[in-house]
Design a protein around this motif. Structure first.
Motif, PDB file in Angstrom:
ATOM      1  N   TRP A 170     -49.100  10.490 -42.834  1.00 14.02           N
ATOM      2  CA  TRP A 170     -49.969  10.484 -44.002  1.00 14.02           C
ATOM      3  C   TRP A 170     -51.342   9.865 -43.731  1.00 14.02           C
ATOM      4  N   SER A 171     -51.404   8.961 -42.779  1.00 11.13           N
ATOM      5  CA  SER A 171     -52.672   8.249 -42.569  1.00 11.13           C
ATOM      6  C   SER A 171     -53.421   8.730 -41.330  1.00 11.13           C
ATOM      7  N   THR A 172     -53.031   9.856 -40.786  1.00  9.20           N
ATOM      8  CA  THR A 172     -53.686  10.373 -39.583  1.00  9.20           C
ATOM      9  C   THR A 172     -55.145  10.724 -39.884  1.00  9.20           C
ATOM     10  N   LEU A 173     -56.035  10.363 -38.967  1.00  4.25           N
ATOM     11  CA  LEU A 173     -57.442  10.704 -39.108  1.00  4.25           C
ATOM     12  C   LEU A 173     -57.614  12.201 -38.880  1.00  4.25           C
ATOM     13  N   LEU A 174     -58.105  12.912 -39.899  1.00  4.76           N
ATOM     14  CA  LEU A 174     -58.355  14.353 -39.787  1.00  4.76           C
ATOM     15  C   LEU A 174     -59.852  14.588 -39.693  1.00  4.76           C
ATOM     16  N   SER A 212     -48.816  18.213 -50.775  1.00  6.01           N
ATOM     17  CA  SER A 212     -50.128  18.829 -51.010  1.00  6.01           C
ATOM     18  C   SER A 212     -50.914  18.082 -52.073  1.00  6.01           C
ATOM     19  N   ARG A 213     -50.213  17.560 -53.085  1.00  5.62           N
ATOM     20  CA  ARG A 213     -50.924  16.846 -54.157  1.00  5.62           C
ATOM     21  C   ARG A 213     -51.567  15.570 -53.621  1.00  5.62           C
ATOM     22  N   VAL A 214     -50.841  14.862 -52.744  1.00  8.08           N
ATOM     23  CA  VAL A 214     -51.355  13.609 -52.189  1.00  8.08           C
ATOM     24  C   VAL A 214     -52.567  13.875 -51.293  1.00  8.08           C
ATOM     25  N   LEU A 215     -52.435  14.823 -50.373  1.00  5.46           N
ATOM     26  CA  LEU A 215     -53.543  15.102 -49.466  1.00  5.46           C
ATOM     27  C   LEU A 215     -54.743  15.680 -50.204  1.00  5.46           C
ATOM     28  N   ALA A 216     -54.486  16.486 -51.235  1.00  5.41           N
ATOM     29  CA  ALA A 216     -55.589  17.027 -52.034  1.00  5.41           C
ATOM     30  C   ALA A 216     -56.364  15.896 -52.705  1.00  5.41           C
ATOM     31  N   GLY A 217     -55.628  14.885 -53.198  1.00  2.29           N
ATOM     32  CA  GLY A 217     -56.302  13.739 -53.807  1.00  2.29           C
ATOM     33  C   GLY A 217     -57.117  12.958 -52.797  1.00  2.29           C
ATOM     34  N   ASP A 218     -56.586  12.781 -51.578  1.00  2.94           N
ATOM     35  CA  ASP A 218     -57.313  12.051 -50.539  1.00  2.94           C
ATOM     36  C   ASP A 218     -58.591  12.767 -50.133  1.00  2.94           C
ATOM     37  N   LEU A 219     -58.513  14.103 -50.061  1.00  4.66           N
ATOM     38  CA  LEU A 219     -59.672  14.874 -49.594  1.00  4.66           C
ATOM     39  C   LEU A 219     -60.592  15.315 -50.726  1.00  4.66           C
ATOM     40  N   GLY A 220     -60.154  15.095 -51.971  1.00  2.00           N
ATOM     41  CA  GLY A 220     -60.979  15.484 -53.104  1.00  2.00           C
ATOM     42  C   GLY A 220     -61.116  16.989 -53.243  1.00  2.00           C
ATOM     43  N   CYS A 221     -60.010  17.728 -53.038  1.00  2.00           N
ATOM     44  CA  CYS A 221     -60.051  19.189 -53.130  1.00  2.00           C
ATOM     45  C   CYS A 221     -58.842  19.666 -53.925  1.00  2.00           C
ATOM     46  N   SER A 222     -58.737  20.975 -54.097  1.00  2.00           N
ATOM     47  CA  SER A 222     -57.607  21.538 -54.840  1.00  2.00           C
ATOM     48  C   SER A 222     -56.360  21.600 -53.958  1.00  2.00           C
ATOM     49  N   ARG A 223     -55.193  21.663 -54.603  1.00  2.00           N
ATOM     50  CA  ARG A 223     -53.941  21.791 -53.854  1.00  2.00           C
ATOM     51  C   ARG A 223     -53.891  23.111 -53.098  1.00  2.00           C
TER      52      ARG A 223
END
Length: 474
Positions: free
Chosen positions: A10-14, A50-61
């Motif tokens: 979950w915390s990997t630098l992308l 997908s909901r968590v990563l979408a929130g982190d990146l500020g984008c849609s699911r």
């Protein structure tokens, strides 16, 4: 607890911003792929929902699910019903090798992945002529914002083709032009959710991106077993919360089975009893070699069946033109839900309408059917010579088939093939309700040239005959 923590990614630098320019889902896909290949995300690691990563990146699911689905198709990730999306254990074959002796990457010489048509035979000149003609004659009004349901001229031509070529019950009013089957599924699932649906059944094994599309809009995909007669309607009935199903009755992917007449009738009875909806994926039904192409289920009950199709398998996936033929009730729901919908470019729509008018599309289908049949026959002949003890199924239509491997490990065969420059896919990649089943490979031959078939099959046999497979010859 410590092991669970190590398996989370979950915390990997992308490095999304460092990817080549393009849509966000492609940049995210590239960043995740790079992280897997570089070893920053280890095999078996769970990716964030997908909901968590979408929130982190500020984008849609949708951005997240589209990126995940692409990497699942490429073999980097795997998704199982009720479980997290994880990095496949075989995603990085050289994982664990000493860094001083990295595995040498072998260029892919032969692609045998399913779902790709023969791109070399795309009718470039005729398509260019159609685009040129349309561009010269298009009305000024058509250069404005497009009709979100598709240009009326294309909808009329599509309706005529589907009645003539697919035995469908269609009027132009019920045709909605979209940018492909997945787009159609997402639109339909939004309408289903608005109507109170919570679950949608999908075939198992099946095309994984369909279940991802169902999940994208907040519905629950329900895997339903497929056997030699097609979708198990008794298993569909057992899911009492499900009143909608996505099915490919003319040529199931990836097994290649045809939904039998008895199952077709039973499917329609189920839909009437539960006031449900059948979404018919008619993705490559024009290519049948043992008989005339099988007609649509939609033609049997246009009030309960939505017909979906596209040009991805007949012309090219790059055109991004698809269609949904919906019963009046659902056509209205799709119109009501048409918010921020972007149809294919109008000039491309009108070019395809001209293609239909000129008879070029029908001619291309006929020529492609002959070409794929000849290539299939060549492939079957070569495989009968090199792998005579292995069963082949699903070869009567489309441009992929199943090679059943007896006691051979399919994942190992895929890895050995990669070292030989041959790209394959394991049937397990398309299973949802069970992690594994009888080993098999899904072999695509649509985009494989006739001249390369013998060498591709030779390398396939070498990959399958690896040590301990039980298929070695004396």
């Amino acid at each position: 607890m410590r092991q669970d923590q190590k398996s989370l990614a979950w915390s990997t630098l992308l490095e999304v911003d460092g990817q080549p320019e393009g849509p966000l889902h492609r940049k995210l896909c590239g960043a995740l792929r790079s992280a897997v290949v570089a070893g920053r995300i280890l095999p078996g690691s769970a990716l964030p929902p997908s909901r968590v990563l979408a929130g982190d990146l500020g984008c849609s699911r949708w951005v997240i699910t589209e990126a995940y689905a692409q990497l699942i198709a490429e073999g980097y990730l795997e998704a199982r019903s009720g479980s997290a999306t994880r990095v496949r254990a075989t995603a990085v074959p050289n994982q664990g090798r000493p860094r001083s002796n990295p595995q040498v990457s072998v260029p892919v010489e032969f692609e045998m992945l399913p779902g790709m048509p023969d791109l070399r035979t795309f009718p470039r000149k005729r398509w260019a002529d159609a685009v040129r003609e349309v561009t010269a004659s298009i009305a000024s009004a058509d250069l404005g914002y497009p009709d979100v349901f598709g240009h009326p001229r294309l909808r009329e031509r599509l309706a005529a083709y589907l009645v003539r070529g697919r035995g469908a019950d269609v009027s132009a009013d019920n045709v909605i032009v979209c940018d492909g089957t997945l787009d159609g599924v997402v639109r339909l699932c939004r309408a289903l959710r608005s109507a109170g649906h919570t679950h949608v059944a999908v075939e198992d094994p099946g095309w994984s991106r369909l279940s991802s599309a169902v999940s994208t809009v907040g519905l629950t995909p329900v895997p339903v077993e497929v056997d030699r007669d097609g979708l198990r309607i008794d298993r569909l009935r057992a899911s009492t919360r499900t009143r909608a199903v996505i099915v490919a009755p003319a040529h199931q992917f990836p097994t290649g089975t045809v939904l039998t007449p008895a199952r077709r009738a039973e499917l329609l009875r189920w839909a009437r009893e539960v006031d449900g909806l059948v979404m018919e994926d008619d993705y490559d039904a024009e290519f049948r070699y043992d008989r005339r192409p099988i007609g649509t289920v939609q033609g049997m009950d246009s009030a309960r069946v939505v017909l979906m199709g596209s040009l991805s398998k007949t012309l090219s996936p790059a055109l991004r033109i698809g269609w949904v033929v919906a019963p009046p009730r659902w056509a209205e729901a799709l119109r009501d839900a048409a918010v921020a919908v972007t149809p294919p470019p109008v000039i491309d729509q009108l070019a395809f309408a001209a293609f239909l008018d000129a008879g070029w599309y029908d001619g291309h289908i006929r020529a492609s059917r002959l070409r794929y049949r000849g290539r299939r026959d060549l492939l079957l002949t070569e495989m009968a010579s090199t792998l005579p003890d292995l069963e082949i199924s699903g070869a009567a239509a489309g441009f992929h088939l199943l090679l059943h491997l007896n006691d051979c490990d399919a994942a190992q065969a895929v890895r050995r093939a990669a070292r030989l420059g041959l790209r394959l896919v394991d049937l397990d990649q398309y299973r949802m309700s069970a992690r594994t089943g009888p080993p098999a490979l899904v072999l695509g031959y649509g985009n494989l040239s006739d001249a390369s078939v013998p060498e591709a099959v030779r390398r396939l046999a070498e990959a399958v005959r690896g040590k301990g497979t039980g298929t070695s010859r004396g």
